[in-house]
Write an enzyme that holds these catalytic residues in place. Structure first.
Site, PDB file in Angstrom:
ATOM      1  NE  ARG A  42      19.829 -50.328 -52.671  1.00  0.00           N
ATOM      2  CZ  ARG A  42      21.247 -49.555 -53.453  1.00  0.00           C
ATOM      3  NH1 ARG A  42      22.432 -49.674 -53.219  1.00  0.00           N
ATOM      4  NH2 ARG A  42      20.256 -49.047 -54.868  1.00  0.00           N
ATOM      5  CB  SER A 111      11.608 -48.008 -51.164  1.00  0.00           C
ATOM      6  OG  SER A 111      12.336 -48.436 -50.896  1.00  0.00           O
ATOM      7  CE  LYS A 140      17.482 -46.785 -54.690  1.00  0.00           C
ATOM      8  NZ  LYS A 140      15.806 -47.383 -54.178  1.00  0.00           N
TER       9      LYS A 140
END
Length: 216
Positions: A42, A111, A140
């Site tokens: 990621r 997700s 996040k």
């Protein structure tokens, strides 16, 4: 490669914020040696050429250890490096569009933050789900913690492996017992550890215990 629930036990998601003493590939290898069962690359900020170089290096590493390798968001890079899978969010390419691109040769992770999103993702071809954030997380900041009952409802509603993500650490991982998740996805809990391999041994054992508690 078929997506198996055991792949979700300890799902390591990279973050180059902690690269320094070790390269990212060395950190990933340490995580695998410690018991990581899946790796996701990621990297939001890297130029595509650099991302592809890194993806190829880590893909080769994962192949050597027999650990599934996912690329986050970037389908082109996932295809080019021969990844085992690609993971997309709700604001990225739809699972059905990804499936048209990759065919049956690649796993698709999606997700999900609600039962509706989870069921739709599976209907559109998702092989596994990343569900959260299950706890408050600094990764996040625009996502609030998911109610435990929502997590349980998602696990009951789908027949694909589910990995919990978001703010998970040694301290709160046991709280996920009884939700039905197949494992945990971790970023900082793994890659910020002074000894990644040793930390993964502990986290893997805790994840296995969590799943056993669900089965009993």
């Amino acid at each position: 490669m078929k997506c198996d629930k055991r792949m979700m036990r300890l799902y390591a998601i990279t973050d180059r914020a902690w690269v320094g003493r070790q390269t990212l590939a060395e950190q990933v290898e340490a995580a695998i040696r410690g018991g990581a069962t899946c790796v996701q690359l990621r990297e939001k900020q890297l130029p595509e050429a650099e991302l592809l170089d890194e993806a190829r290096e880590i893909a080769a590493l994962c192949r050597r250890y027999g650990v599934p390798f996912f690329v986050n968001d970037n389908v082109d890079v996932a295809i080019a490096c021969g990844a085992d899978g690609v993971h997309v969010g709700q604001d990225d390419m739809a699972a059905s569009d990804v499936r048209r691109r990759v065919g049956d040769r690649m796993m698709i992770g999606v997700s999900a933050h609600s039962v509706e999103e989870a069921v739709t993702a599976v209907k559109n071809g998702a092989d596994c789900l990343g569900v959260g954030a299950v706890f408050a997380t600094s990764t996040k900041t625009n996502v609030s913690a998911m109610p435990r009952e929502t997590l349980r409802a998602i696990c009951r509603a789908v027949d694909v492996p589910v990995v919990a993500i978001g703010g998970i650490s040694r301290a709160n991982l046991p709280l996920l017992a009884g939700t039905g998740v197949d494992g945990v996805a971790l970023v900082s809990a793994i890659f910020s550890a002074p000894d990644i391999e040793a930390e993964c041994r502990v986290l893997r054992a805790m994840s296995e215990e969590m799943v056993r508690a669900d089965a009993s």
